[in-house]
Design an enzyme around this catalytic site. Structure first.
Site, PDB file in Angstrom:
ATOM      1  N   LYS A 131     -70.169 -42.987 -36.741  1.00  0.00           N
ATOM      2  CA  LYS A 131     -69.423 -42.719 -35.508  1.00  0.00           C
ATOM      3  C   LYS A 131     -69.031 -44.045 -34.901  1.00  0.00           C
ATOM      4  CE  LYS A 131     -68.361 -38.904 -33.231  1.00  0.00           C
ATOM      5  NZ  LYS A 131     -68.304 -37.519 -33.758  1.00  0.00           N
TER       6      LYS A 131
HETATM    7  P1  NAD Z   1     -61.171 -34.087 -26.170  1.00  0.00           P
HETATM    8  O1  NAD Z   1     -61.044 -35.464 -25.683  1.00  0.00           O
HETATM    9  O2  NAD Z   1     -60.008 -33.442 -26.849  1.00  0.00           O
HETATM   10  O3  NAD Z   1     -61.610 -33.133 -24.960  1.00  0.00           O
HETATM   11  C1  NAD Z   1     -62.735 -33.404 -24.162  1.00  0.00           C
HETATM   12  C2  NAD Z   1     -62.760 -32.418 -23.024  1.00  0.00           C
HETATM   13  O4  NAD Z   1     -63.957 -32.625 -22.250  1.00  0.00           O
HETATM   14  C3  NAD Z   1     -61.599 -32.578 -22.053  1.00  0.00           C
HETATM   15  O5  NAD Z   1     -61.171 -31.319 -21.593  1.00  0.00           O
HETATM   16  C4  NAD Z   1     -62.227 -33.371 -20.904  1.00  0.00           C
HETATM   17  O6  NAD Z   1     -61.574 -33.206 -19.663  1.00  0.00           O
HETATM   18  C5  NAD Z   1     -63.611 -32.766 -20.884  1.00  0.00           C
HETATM   19  N1  NAD Z   1     -64.592 -33.606 -20.187  1.00  0.00           N
HETATM   20  C6  NAD Z   1     -64.752 -34.954 -20.276  1.00  0.00           C
HETATM   21  N2  NAD Z   1     -65.714 -35.361 -19.434  1.00  0.00           N
HETATM   22  C7  NAD Z   1     -66.179 -34.255 -18.813  1.00  0.00           C
HETATM   23  C8  NAD Z   1     -67.169 -34.032 -17.831  1.00  0.00           C
HETATM   24  N3  NAD Z   1     -67.893 -35.032 -17.338  1.00  0.00           N
HETATM   25  N4  NAD Z   1     -67.382 -32.758 -17.415  1.00  0.00           N
HETATM   26  C9  NAD Z   1     -66.658 -31.724 -17.905  1.00  0.00           C
HETATM   27  N5  NAD Z   1     -65.695 -31.887 -18.841  1.00  0.00           N
HETATM   28  C10 NAD Z   1     -65.471 -33.133 -19.282  1.00  0.00           C
HETATM   29  O7  NAD Z   1     -62.459 -34.070 -27.125  1.00  0.00           O
HETATM   30  P2  NAD Z   1     -62.822 -33.043 -28.264  1.00  0.00           P
HETATM   31  O8  NAD Z   1     -62.364 -33.604 -29.553  1.00  0.00           O
HETATM   32  O9  NAD Z   1     -62.451 -31.669 -27.868  1.00  0.00           O
HETATM   33  O10 NAD Z   1     -64.420 -33.176 -28.274  1.00  0.00           O
HETATM   34  C11 NAD Z   1     -65.255 -32.429 -27.402  1.00  0.00           C
HETATM   35  C12 NAD Z   1     -66.661 -32.405 -27.964  1.00  0.00           C
HETATM   36  O11 NAD Z   1     -66.635 -31.835 -29.281  1.00  0.00           O
HETATM   37  C13 NAD Z   1     -67.331 -33.770 -28.123  1.00  0.00           C
HETATM   38  O12 NAD Z   1     -68.718 -33.630 -27.941  1.00  0.00           O
HETATM   39  C14 NAD Z   1     -67.037 -34.104 -29.578  1.00  0.00           C
HETATM   40  O13 NAD Z   1     -67.942 -35.057 -30.108  1.00  0.00           O
HETATM   41  C15 NAD Z   1     -67.200 -32.754 -30.207  1.00  0.00           C
HETATM   42  N6  NAD Z   1     -66.561 -32.587 -31.513  1.00  0.00           N
HETATM   43  C16 NAD Z   1     -65.237 -32.797 -31.700  1.00  0.00           C
HETATM   44  C17 NAD Z   1     -64.664 -32.579 -32.939  1.00  0.00           C
HETATM   45  C18 NAD Z   1     -63.191 -32.714 -33.185  1.00  0.00           C
HETATM   46  O14 NAD Z   1     -62.743 -32.368 -34.304  1.00  0.00           O
HETATM   47  N7  NAD Z   1     -62.386 -33.155 -32.263  1.00  0.00           N
HETATM   48  C19 NAD Z   1     -65.482 -32.188 -34.022  1.00  0.00           C
HETATM   49  C20 NAD Z   1     -66.830 -31.974 -33.793  1.00  0.00           C
HETATM   50  C21 NAD Z   1     -67.364 -32.168 -32.542  1.00  0.00           C
END
Ligand code: NAD
Length: 445
Positions: A131
């Site tokens: 990561k």
């Molecule tokens: P993203 O940046 O697209 O979205 C993140 C979301 O979280 C946004 O809506 C943002 O406003 C919100 N957020 C940020 N800080 C916040 C807070 N303090 N309180 C409430 N909401 C908050 O990110 P993503 O890719 O959707 O990732 C979200 C989670 O999923 C992370 O934990 C990431 O590691 C995990 N994840 C993502 C993927 C992927 O393919 N993108 C895969 C596996 C896991």
């Protein structure tokens, strides 16, 4: 020739414009790596992990920090701090996302890298875990600055990433555009004849630049496959059920849109700027359009603004944390009024909160299983690039469905046989696969 601007000395950190977010900051949340280690120890105990292998897995193989300067639009230079943590590669190349966030830190990256190792092993994908990211707020810079930051970071990582060595992907604050910039930068520093062969140095690219159909929705789709399997087992009808989602980015918004199409109703949602609810239902598709225009779910006119505490107490069947880590602590676990928590985010639940959920009879599908659809389709993208193939959407989605449902079934049966949680079972299965390889190969020299 450009010169350093003496009026704007390089800063020790990104000094990004600070932005008020709802809920605790990462610094207030405690050490994510310690929590990841507690989960690991439970999984290791469940499958009797050899202590020497536990020792190797307890720390990442490589922890890289780079500080690199970038010219900002006003002519000043700013120094950025980037990370790449490579936890383990016994099963294949390091693999894991890149996060752009103002509170990114080494222990967070270590925890996220470790989880990638377990995720790949759990699905039997030939990848290890990594990561990385940059400590800054991507919303605080212009598009041109974002491109230069991304390209310069890629250059600073140099040969620490590579198509058979370490393959980044999107995570919080990054998406297809950043992946394409990384690919292009990397392509431009290898010899001409190798350019196209290194396209797979990143996954999660746009379709036009070599990405895979179905990658953008893959994590959300994987979350929904887990929910479908849970519902089938519990004889629970998803059509007509209700759910809430925290975070409406890639994972949260796609999960919500796919679940809505199955007849489930989104009754509450929140992001970094605020929380909204509507017991009659929020249209996930229109909400996604609103977020695309405004950057947040706050101010969506068909929802009533509510405080964060109220969001966690909303009546619903399924709660999907899909924002950042450590959002579900003991007060949230006590407040939740749902039947199932599905971890779309990585590490959203504190161990003590998980115990409360268990005591309260609330089921939990853990992150390394629930949100693994992203790495599964990243693997498909990497394979397509390697073979110069293009798979159609139906093929990608049917393979993803098969993989998610197969792994879910393996985890469920393993957990039921041993009377352990789905999380501990997922860890144990992943660790058994890794242990087998270490025992066969031995430790060099
Ligand atoms: P993203 O940046 O697209 O979205 C993140 C979301 O979280 C946004 O809506 C943002 O406003 C919100 N957020 C940020 N800080 C916040 C807070 N303090 N309180 C409430 N909401 C908050 O990110 P993503 O890719 O959707 O990732 C979200 C989670 O999923 C992370 O934990 C990431 O590691 C995990 N994840 C993502 C993927 C992927 O393919 N993108 C895969 C596996 C896991």
């Amino acid at each position: 020739m450009t010169t350093l601007n003496p009026a704007s000395p390089a800063q020790p950190s990104t000094a990004a414009k600070s932005e008020a977010t709802i809920g605790p900051s990462l610094a207030e949340k405690g050490n994510l790596y310690t929590i990841a280690q507690r989960q690991f120890e439970k999984g290791a105990k469940a499958m009797n992990l050899d202590p020497s292998i536990a020792l190797i897995l307890a720390q990442p193989k490589n922890e890289l920090i780079v500080n690199f300067p970038v010219r900002m639009d006003d002519g000043s230079l700013r120094l950025f701090k980037g990370y790449r943590v490579q936890h383990n590669n016994i099963l294949g190349p390091f693999k894991g996302g890149l996060r752009y966030h103002e509170e990114a830190n080494l222990d967070e990256m270590k925890a996220l890298a470790v989880w990638m190792t377990w995720k790949s092993a759990l699905h039997d994908i030939p990848y290890g875990g990594a990561k990385g990211g940059i400590k800054f707020n991507p919303r605080s810079v212009t598009k041109g600055e974002l491109e230069r930051i991304t390209r310069r970071f890629t250059h600073s990582l140099g040969s620490n990433i590579g198509p058979e060595w370490d393959i980044p992907a999107p995570d919080v604050g990054t998406g297809p555009q950043q992946m394409v910039w990384i690919m292009d930068t990397y392509m431009n520093v290898v010899g001409n004849q190798d350019r196209n062969a290194v396209r797979r140095v990143v996954t999660g690219k746009s379709i036009s630049s070599g990405g895979s159909y179905g990658r953008e929705t893959a994590t959300g789709r994987g979350v929904v496959h887990c929910i479908t399997e849970w519902a089938r087992e519990k004889r629970f009808n998803l059509d007509g059920c209700t759910f809430t989602v925290q975070g409406f980015g890639n994972v949260g918004s796609h999960t919500a849109r796919i679940l809505s199409k199955m007849g489930a109703t989104l009754v509450g949602v929140g992001d970094y700027r605020g929380y909204i609810a509507n017991p009659a239902g929020l249209n996930a598709h229109k909400l996604a359009d609103h977020v695309a225009q405004t950057g947040s779910v706050a101010d969506y006119k068909y929802g009533k603004a509510i405080p964060r505490e109220e969001f966690f107490g909303l009546e619903c069947d399924i709660f999907i944390p899909a924002a950042l880590e450590l959002e579900v602590n003991t007060p949230e676990a006590k407040a939740l009024k749902c039947k199932l928590v599905v971890e779309g985010a990585n590490g959203p639940t504190y161990p003590d909160a998980e115990e409360i959920l268990e005591e309260r009879g609330i089921d939990l599908i853990p992150d390394i299983l629930a949100n693994s659809g992203g790495v599964v389709v990243s693997y498909y993208e990497w394979l397509q690039n390697k073979r110069s193939e293009r798979w159609d959407l139906e093929e990608v989605e049917s393979r993803l469905e098969h993989t998610m449902k197969r792994t879910y079934g393996i985890v469920r049966d393993y957990a039921a046989e041993r009377h352990i949680s789905l999380r501990t079972a997922s860890y144990a299965i992943a660790l058994e696969r890794i242990q087998r390889v270490y025992l066969e190969r031995g430790i060099f020299p």
